[in-house]
Design a protein around this motif. Structure first.
Motif, PDB file in Angstrom:
ATOM      1  N   SER A   1       0.835  -1.204   0.000  1.00 45.11           N
ATOM      2  CA  SER A   1       0.000   0.000   0.000  1.00 45.11           C
ATOM      3  C   SER A   1       0.864   1.246   0.000  1.00 45.11           C
ATOM      4  N   LEU A   2       1.911   1.216   0.818  1.00 43.49           N
ATOM      5  CA  LEU A   2       2.786   2.379   0.919  1.00 43.49           C
ATOM      6  C   LEU A   2       3.444   2.676  -0.435  1.00 43.49           C
ATOM      7  N   LEU A   3       3.913   1.613  -1.075  1.00 49.18           N
ATOM      8  CA  LEU A   3       4.580   1.792  -2.376  1.00 49.18           C
ATOM      9  C   LEU A   3       3.645   2.414  -3.404  1.00 49.18           C
ATOM     10  N   VAL A   4       2.463   1.823  -3.536  1.00 50.15           N
ATOM     11  CA  VAL A   4       1.570   2.328  -4.589  1.00 50.15           C
ATOM     12  C   VAL A   4       1.054   3.718  -4.232  1.00 50.15           C
ATOM     13  N   ALA A   5       0.818   3.965  -2.958  1.00 52.46           N
ATOM     14  CA  ALA A   5       0.271   5.270  -2.574  1.00 52.46           C
ATOM     15  C   ALA A   5       1.318   6.365  -2.770  1.00 52.46           C
ATOM     16  N   VAL A   6       2.566   6.118  -2.367  1.00 53.42           N
ATOM     17  CA  VAL A   6       3.618   7.126  -2.531  1.00 53.42           C
ATOM     18  C   VAL A   6       3.879   7.351  -4.020  1.00 53.42           C
ATOM     19  N   ALA A   7       3.995   6.263  -4.763  1.00 52.22           N
ATOM     20  CA  ALA A   7       4.266   6.400  -6.200  1.00 52.22           C
ATOM     21  C   ALA A   7       3.139   7.155  -6.891  1.00 52.22           C
ATOM     22  N   ALA A   8       1.901   6.801  -6.549  1.00 55.95           N
ATOM     23  CA  ALA A   8       0.757   7.465  -7.183  1.00 55.95           C
ATOM     24  C   ALA A   8       0.744   8.946  -6.835  1.00 55.95           C
ATOM     25  N   ALA A   9       1.028   9.259  -5.583  1.00 51.77           N
ATOM     26  CA  ALA A   9       0.996  10.665  -5.163  1.00 51.77           C
ATOM     27  C   ALA A   9       2.088  11.466  -5.889  1.00 51.77           C
TER      28      ALA A   9
ATOM     29  N   LEU B   1      -9.365  -4.707 -19.083  1.00 54.44           N
ATOM     30  CA  LEU B   1      -8.939  -5.225 -20.392  1.00 54.44           C
ATOM     31  C   LEU B   1      -7.743  -4.434 -20.936  1.00 54.44           C
ATOM     32  N   VAL B   2      -7.792  -3.121 -20.734  1.00 59.24           N
ATOM     33  CA  VAL B   2      -6.673  -2.284 -21.203  1.00 59.24           C
ATOM     34  C   VAL B   2      -5.388  -2.694 -20.484  1.00 59.24           C
ATOM     35  N   LEU B   3      -5.488  -2.807 -19.174  1.00 57.34           N
ATOM     36  CA  LEU B   3      -4.293  -3.168 -18.401  1.00 57.34           C
ATOM     37  C   LEU B   3      -3.811  -4.575 -18.750  1.00 57.34           C
TER      38      LEU B   3
ATOM     39  N   LEU C   1       2.009  -4.039  -9.359  1.00 59.87           N
ATOM     40  CA  LEU C   1       1.773  -2.829  -8.565  1.00 59.87           C
ATOM     41  C   LEU C   1       1.847  -1.588  -9.447  1.00 59.87           C
ATOM     42  N   TRP C   2       2.645  -1.665 -10.530  1.00 58.22           N
ATOM     43  CA  TRP C   2       2.719  -0.524 -11.455  1.00 58.22           C
ATOM     44  C   TRP C   2       1.376  -0.275 -12.116  1.00 58.22           C
ATOM     45  N   GLY C   3       0.666  -1.351 -12.451  1.00 64.15           N
ATOM     46  CA  GLY C   3      -0.664  -1.219 -13.048  1.00 64.15           C
ATOM     47  C   GLY C   3      -1.591  -0.461 -12.107  1.00 64.15           C
ATOM     48  N   LEU C   4      -1.500  -0.835 -10.840  1.00 60.79           N
ATOM     49  CA  LEU C   4      -2.350  -0.189  -9.843  1.00 60.79           C
ATOM     50  C   LEU C   4      -1.957   1.278  -9.681  1.00 60.79           C
ATOM     51  N   VAL C   5      -0.653   1.530  -9.707  1.00 63.09           N
ATOM     52  CA  VAL C   5      -0.177   2.920  -9.601  1.00 63.09           C
ATOM     53  C   VAL C   5      -0.753   3.745 -10.751  1.00 63.09           C
ATOM     54  N   LEU C   6      -0.707   3.163 -11.932  1.00 60.87           N
ATOM     55  CA  LEU C   6      -1.221   3.866 -13.110  1.00 60.87           C
ATOM     56  C   LEU C   6      -2.697   4.236 -12.912  1.00 60.87           C
ATOM     57  N   VAL C   7      -3.467   3.267 -12.432  1.00 57.59           N
ATOM     58  CA  VAL C   7      -4.895   3.517 -12.205  1.00 57.59           C
ATOM     59  C   VAL C   7      -5.075   4.624 -11.169  1.00 57.59           C
TER      60      VAL C   7
ATOM     61  N   ASN D   1      -6.324   4.274   0.753  1.00 56.66           N
ATOM     62  CA  ASN D   1      -7.604   3.704   1.201  1.00 56.66           C
ATOM     63  C   ASN D   1      -8.325   2.899   0.127  1.00 56.66           C
ATOM     64  N   GLU D   2      -7.891   3.000  -1.116  1.00 58.20           N
ATOM     65  CA  GLU D   2      -8.664   2.403  -2.214  1.00 58.20           C
ATOM     66  C   GLU D   2      -8.718   0.871  -2.114  1.00 58.20           C
ATOM     67  N   PHE D   3      -9.898   0.354  -2.371  1.00 56.07           N
ATOM     68  CA  PHE D   3     -10.092  -1.090  -2.199  1.00 56.07           C
ATOM     69  C   PHE D   3     -10.409  -1.821  -3.507  1.00 56.07           C
ATOM     70  N   PHE D   4     -11.376  -1.283  -4.270  1.00 53.84           N
ATOM     71  CA  PHE D   4     -11.955  -2.074  -5.350  1.00 53.84           C
ATOM     72  C   PHE D   4     -10.972  -2.365  -6.478  1.00 53.84           C
ATOM     73  N   PHE D   5     -10.258  -1.352  -6.942  1.00 59.50           N
ATOM     74  CA  PHE D   5      -9.288  -1.585  -8.014  1.00 59.50           C
ATOM     75  C   PHE D   5      -8.221  -2.583  -7.556  1.00 59.50           C
ATOM     76  N   ALA D   6      -7.764  -2.396  -6.327  1.00 66.06           N
ATOM     77  CA  ALA D   6      -6.734  -3.303  -5.807  1.00 66.06           C
ATOM     78  C   ALA D   6      -7.269  -4.732  -5.757  1.00 66.06           C
ATOM     79  N   LEU D   7      -8.533  -4.859  -5.407  1.00 63.56           N
ATOM     80  CA  LEU D   7      -9.132  -6.195  -5.306  1.00 63.56           C
ATOM     81  C   LEU D   7      -9.145  -6.908  -6.646  1.00 63.56           C
ATOM     82  N   VAL D   8      -9.565  -6.183  -7.691  1.00 61.56           N
ATOM     83  CA  VAL D   8      -9.747  -6.875  -8.968  1.00 61.56           C
ATOM     84  C   VAL D   8      -8.479  -6.910  -9.826  1.00 61.56           C
TER      85      VAL D   8
END
Lengths: 437, 289
Positions: B86-94, B140-142, B151-157, B221-228
């Motif tokens: 979570s920390l990685l994706v949140a920091v990278a996304a921010a 589908l795009v990802l 985790l990069w995919g999630l960061v992108l989202v 805090n995001e849940f749904f994208f991470a879940l799927v």
């Protein structure tokens, strides 16, 4: 200036570190090692410690015995499994073996996402599970899941309160009728004193409870007509259980109004505190009660009341399915067969405090003990039937948009039976029609 | 002719002022307490033994406080690994969201004309789509980009998801920077990029920090994208792992869930506490200038 340079250097270092660590985390793993080993992913919804332990242990045993077919345990969650699966199916990335509940399977089965298991399962497993259970996972011509755990609703009762009241306690052989239950609840509430109730109905999700218990009153609600289309008709049998609940809350005042909108766990503090004498709960709630009950609190498990339909209840068993897209259906079926061998089914049932569907597992002495009400549950197993809405397409939407608010308002006394019937039938049939064009 | 009320004597005025101030402090204390209650209750639940969780009259301070729930939460679920993800994706996304949004917000704020209006309109419209509608096309795009289960995919989202909000917020900060400063830089020969980097960006620092913080919290805090999007257990983020404490029909492993949820709220609190002074300092510095 020096400060600015320091900040820039620090920022660059943080970014570089971040990129390095993230890249490291994003690579590696790899699902196919290219060594000929078949790798399956098993999405499990087990969540209680004992249950997770049992599942993980079984996966370890499988992997130890089958080095050519490695199974990876993937933890899922009941609250999000439908959306997770739908997306995975659409994206062609679904797990190979899927744990779910039978009432969630209809749309996936009709959508072609699940494999038909009829030719994949061994005779041992097929014959061990009763026909009534297989009906819960049969959609159209195919069978799309192996039902392996199920739970009836039972009355968890405060033993001291119900025994001291002098009322006849029901048994699986001689349960209360719904009328008797109303009378008993009046008697108990009187003896318990002000602010206390014989019953707490935690009906946060009222639809499944109402429909499943309605079978004992002869309720069916969903009627399959010639041509295969399903229509909703609310008859006298469908009204009996809702009427008892509504009357207990609003007329008899024997059931707590405040707990109506709550989940099962929310009713437990009041139950432990002597505020409620009986709580209708799923059989697996015994685990929470055994864990959380205060010292000296004695509880017992009683069968639910019955009506003209007999001692039957609807259930939606937990199931194991295989994704249609998997390239390894035979191996996935072999894994399911292993997981559901009688001894393993017993381990899973004990871990989840539920009943196994398999006859051989059900006969295990460990599941017939008096302690913690196991014996009452196993005695009820023969009356478990497919939940009324099991194979109805559009049921989830009908449940969420029409039935849940309608039943909630009915139980709280906000609407009468005519309005309940009108909404369930008129609004409900409009929803179902969209799925049956 | 208007009649004015006679002025109160000085002593009465002082008393009124004192009472008024006391009332303000009281209201502030009540508000802070109101805000803190859920967090304190979470902490209280996290240190209660199972028997006390089932009490009809739960106490704020447990009779027998225990760390057993924390031990159980860590034993049964990979919380640390999930928190790391979570920390990685949140920091990278921010970080990425701010890097992309800052120049874009500058252009939107400083450009007049149809393109800026269109861009602003699109930002607003893009917020109207419920993400349940977007998830399957996005999946589908990802997948085509081979970024499912990374985790990069999630960061992108998360970057894409946070961008409209970041743009909106930063554009407001850019508008608050006097144009005269940029014009002065232009007179001194600085180009657009140099002006943005050397003149405007430092003045935007508080806004950039706040925007990054919100982007971080959205991703944390995001849940749904991470879940799927994440299939492998070792890549799951903290909100996804938290749902593993929940069963069917509202059943919950309450003690360990509270312990894990308490830990999950800490990073946001720590970040707010660390950054809060800088934000206030930055804003005040701007005001003095």
């Amino acid at each position: 200036m020096r400060g600015g340079a320091r900040v820039r250097t620090l920022a660059a270092a943080v970014l570089a570190l971040l990129l390095a660590v993230t890249t490291a985390a994003c690579t590696g793993g790899g699902e196919d090692a290219g060594d000929g080993t078949i790798r399956l992913r098993f999405l499990s919804l087990a969540w209680q410690k004992e249950s997770v332990d049992a599942n993980r242990q079984l996966v370890r045993e499988w992997n130890a015995a089958n080095p050519g077919v490695r199974v990876a345990y993937v933890q899922g969650s009941w609250n999000s499994v439908h959306d997770q699966l739908l997306t995975s199916f659409e994206g062609g990335e679904a797990p190979d073996v899927i744990h779910d509940a039978s009432d969630d399977l209809a749309d996936f089965a009709y959508g072609g996402y699940l494999a038909d298991l009829r030719t994949l399962l061994p005779e041992r497993l097929t014959s061990d599970i009763p026909r009534a259970s297989w009906e819960t996972t049969t959609f159209g011509e195919g069978v799309y899941g192996v039902p392996f755990l199920q739970e009836p609703k039972v009355l968890i009762a405060n033993r001291k309160l119900v025994e001291s009241s002098g009322i006849r306690l029901p048994t699986a052989e001689r349960p209360w009728t719904w009328d008797e239950f109303r009378g008993v609840a009046r008697e108990l509430t009187r003896s318990m004193g002000k602010g206390r109730y014989a019953v707490a109905w935690p009906l946060k999700e009222p639809v499944a409870t109402t429909l499943n218990l309605g079978l004992s009153a002869g309720g069916q609600l969903f009627h399959r007509e010639a041509g295969g289309k399903v229509r909703i008709r609310f008859g006298d049998g469908d009204a009996l259980v809702p009427d008892v609940i509504r009357d207990q809350v609003n007329e008899d005042r024997t059931a707590s109004r405040t707990i109506l909108g709550s989940g099962g766990s929310d009713a437990l503090p009041g139950f432990f505190g002597g505020k409620y004498a009986m709580v209708p709960l799923g059989f697996s709630y015994r685990q929470q009660i055994a864990q959380q009950a205060p010292e000296g609190f004695e509880w017992t498990v009683l069968p639910m009341p019955v009506g003209p339909g007999g001692a039957v209840q609807g259930v939606s068993p937990q199931t194991l399915s295989i994704a249609e897209d998997t390239r390894h259906k035979r191996e996935a079926a072999a894994f399911i067969d292993f997981m559901l061998r009688p001894a393993n089914m017993v381990r899973l049932a004990k871990g989840d405090w539920m009943l196994p569907t398999g006859n051989a597992a059900l006969a295990d002495p460990a599941l017939r003990a008096e302690k913690d009400g196991w014996a009452v549950g196993t005695a009820l197993a023969r009356g478990l039937r497919s939940a009324p809405a099991q194979s109805v397409r559009g049921y989830p939407e009908w449940k969420d948009k029409v039935a849940t608010p309608a039943y909630q308002e009915y139980y709280s006394g906000a609407i009468g039976e005519r309005e309940l019937k009108r909404r369930l039938e008129r609004d409900g049939n409009l929803v179902l029609a969209r799925y049956q064009r | 002719m208007t009649r004015t009320a006679p002025a109160a004597p000085p002593r009465t005025r002082e008393l009124r002022r004192a009472f008024g101030r006391a009332g303000q402090y009281l209201a502030l204390a009540a508000y802070l307490l109101f805000l803190a209650l859920p967090f304190l209750w979470l902490l209280s639940t996290a240190v209660k033994p199972a028997k006390e969780l089932g009490s009809l009259h739960p106490a704020w301070i447990p009779d027998q406080p225990t760390l057993e729930n924390f031990r159980q939460a860590f034993d049964e679920h990979p919380l640390l690994r999930a928190a790391g993800n979570s920390l990685l994706v949140a920091v990278a996304a921010a970080v990425i969201a701010v890097l992309v949004a800052t120049p874009a917000a500058y252009v939107i704020a400083r450009t007049r004309g149809r393109s800026a209006t269109l861009a602003t309109g699109w930002v607003v419209v893009s917020q109207a789509f419920p993400f349940v509608l977007l998830i399957i096309p996005l999946f589908l795009v990802l997948k085509n980009l081979r970024m499912i289960n990374t985790l990069w995919g999630l960061v992108l989202v998360y970057v894409v998801w946070a961008l409209p909000f970041a743009l909106w917020m930063l554009a407001g900060y850019v508008r608050a920077v006097p144009r005269e400063l940029e014009e002065a830089a232009a007179v001194d020969g600085a180009g657009r990029l140099r002006t943005l980097v050397s003149v405007t960006a430092p003045l935007l620092a508080p806004g950039i920090v706040v925007t990054a913080m919100f982007a971080f919290i959205i991703a944390w805090n995001e849940f749904f994208f991470a879940l799927v999007l994440l299939k492998s257990p070792e890549k799951q983020t903290l909100p996804v792992v938290l749902t593993h404490f929940l069963g069917a029909e509202g059943a919950a492993d309450l003690g360990p869930l509270a312990a894990a949820a308490f830990l999950a709220t800490l990073p946001s609190l720590v970040i707010f506490a660390l950054i809060q002074r800088r934000i206030t300092g930055g804003v005040l510095a701007g005001a003095v200038k």
